[in-house]
Write an enzyme that holds these catalytic residues in place. Structure first.
Site, short mmCIF file in Angstrom:
data_model
loop_
_atom_site.label_atom_id
_atom_site.label_comp_id
_atom_site.label_asym_id
_atom_site.label_seq_id
_atom_site.Cartn_x
_atom_site.Cartn_y
_atom_site.Cartn_z
N ASP A 72 0.82 -1.21 0.00
CA ASP A 72 0.00 0.00 0.00
C ASP A 72 0.85 1.26 0.00
O ASP A 72 2.07 1.21 0.15
CB ASP A 72 -0.96 0.01 1.20
CG ASP A 72 -0.31 -0.52 2.48
OD1 ASP A 72 0.92 -0.37 2.61
OD2 ASP A 72 -1.02 -1.06 3.33
N ASP A 141 -8.25 -3.64 14.19
CA ASP A 141 -9.60 -3.98 13.73
C ASP A 141 -9.58 -5.11 12.70
O ASP A 141 -10.58 -5.35 12.02
CB ASP A 141 -10.30 -2.74 13.15
CG ASP A 141 -9.55 -2.13 11.98
OD1 ASP A 141 -8.50 -2.68 11.57
OD2 ASP A 141 -10.01 -1.10 11.45
N HIS A 143 -7.82 -5.42 9.89
CA HIS A 143 -7.60 -5.14 8.46
C HIS A 143 -6.20 -5.58 8.05
O HIS A 143 -5.27 -5.58 8.85
CB HIS A 143 -7.82 -3.65 8.14
CG HIS A 143 -6.75 -2.73 8.66
ND1 HIS A 143 -6.92 -1.94 9.77
CD2 HIS A 143 -5.50 -2.47 8.21
CE1 HIS A 143 -5.83 -1.23 9.98
NE2 HIS A 143 -4.94 -1.53 9.05
N GLU A 148 -10.00 -2.09 4.93
CA GLU A 148 -10.68 -1.76 6.17
C GLU A 148 -11.90 -2.65 6.39
O GLU A 148 -12.37 -3.32 5.46
CB GLU A 148 -11.12 -0.29 6.12
CG GLU A 148 -10.00 0.70 5.83
CD GLU A 148 -9.08 0.94 7.02
OE1 GLU A 148 -8.76 -0.03 7.73
OE2 GLU A 148 -8.68 2.09 7.23
#
Length: 267
Positions: A72, A141, A143, A148
């Site tokens: 990314d 979370d 991801h 996401e």
């Protein structure tokens, strides 16, 4: 799916680097045969990168015939910015090894056409013959990369708006000023990573414990995108003891009982 439980984060880094080294050496890359490696950024893989650099400097490993593809990059953050992933990779890894910079593929968050940039990245992976080993980390979370919660498990490289929790977590890299954190990023998709021959996910620290629980003890769920790798035939979770805090005792005992088998993977 394998869960390799190490005692400490340093042990995770040692195990991961040793596995990368073994995979490259076993592949025996050359001028017409490149090993393809998917790479993450963040604090978790830093120890692995330092050990891989040591292997190179000790003459045990070369990256001359390795092609890398990073997960990314932030949108509209200059490459020279200390928090860009381009800067991170060259500062922490690429400039210390013998990789040809043209073989280090990173998404360009400043490209004039971001969608075209994402499509070209997917095309580059295909032209390289796919990725042999993709390494990743996870957020609290659950991801992976910037996929996401709520991301499609069939997603490909694309522009992604970052969740507020991700912005909050990453603000520590921007002087704790959330207004300075980019709100968008380019990211490989879940399916992009799933296409790799082998996926190795590094998880350290108690802050990631609940995400690890969701990833391996609960069902596959697009709200915890890392859980998709339950379906991958060669997925490894390399974790430290702190990261197992939310796992069932039975789960931890079972996978710790396989440590001897996991050690054989490095031989």
């Amino acid at each position: 799916m394998r869960l390799v439980i190490c005692d400490t984060a340093n042990d995770v880094a040692e195990w991961a680097a040793a596995y990368v080294k073994k995979r490259i050496l076993d592949f025996a890359p050359g001028p017409d045969r490149y090993f393809t490696l998917g790479l993450p950024t963040g604090s978790t893989p830093l120890g692995m990168y330092r050990r891989l650099i040591r292997y190179y400097k000790d003459g045990e490993l070369s990256f001359k015939y390795v092609k890398t593809f990073n997960m990314d990059e932030y949108v509209n953050l200059p490459r020279s910015h200390e928090e860009s992933y381009h800067y991170y990779m060259f500062h922490n890894f690429f400039s210390h090894i013998d990789i040809d910079p043209s073989n280090a593929h990173l998404l360009d968050g400043n490209a004039p056409d971001l969608d075209a940039e994402c499509q070209a990245f997917e095309r580059s992976i295909r032209e390289a013959g796919g990725i042999r080993l993709f390494i990743g980390g996870i957020g609290p979370d659950g991801h992976i990369a910037f996929n996401e919660p709520g991301s499609s498990l069939n997603s490909r490289t694309r522009v992604k708006t970052l969740a507020q929790e991700t912005i909050d977590a990453n603000s520590r890299f921007f002087g704790n000023d959330k207004s300075l954190v980019p709100t968008q990023a380019l990211t490989v998709g879940v399916a992009t990573v799933m296409d790799a021959d082998t996926v190795m996910i590094l998880v350290t620290g108690m802050a990631k414990a609940f995400a690890l629980h969701k990833a391996i003890e609960c069902g596959i769920n697009h709200m915890w995108t890392v859980s998709a790798f339950q379906n991958h035939p060669q997925a490894f979770f390399i974790v430290d003891d702190d990261a197992t805090a939310e796992l069932k005792v039975k789960t931890v005992k079972y996978f710790r009982g396989l440590n001897a088998v996991h050690h054989q993977l490095l031989e």
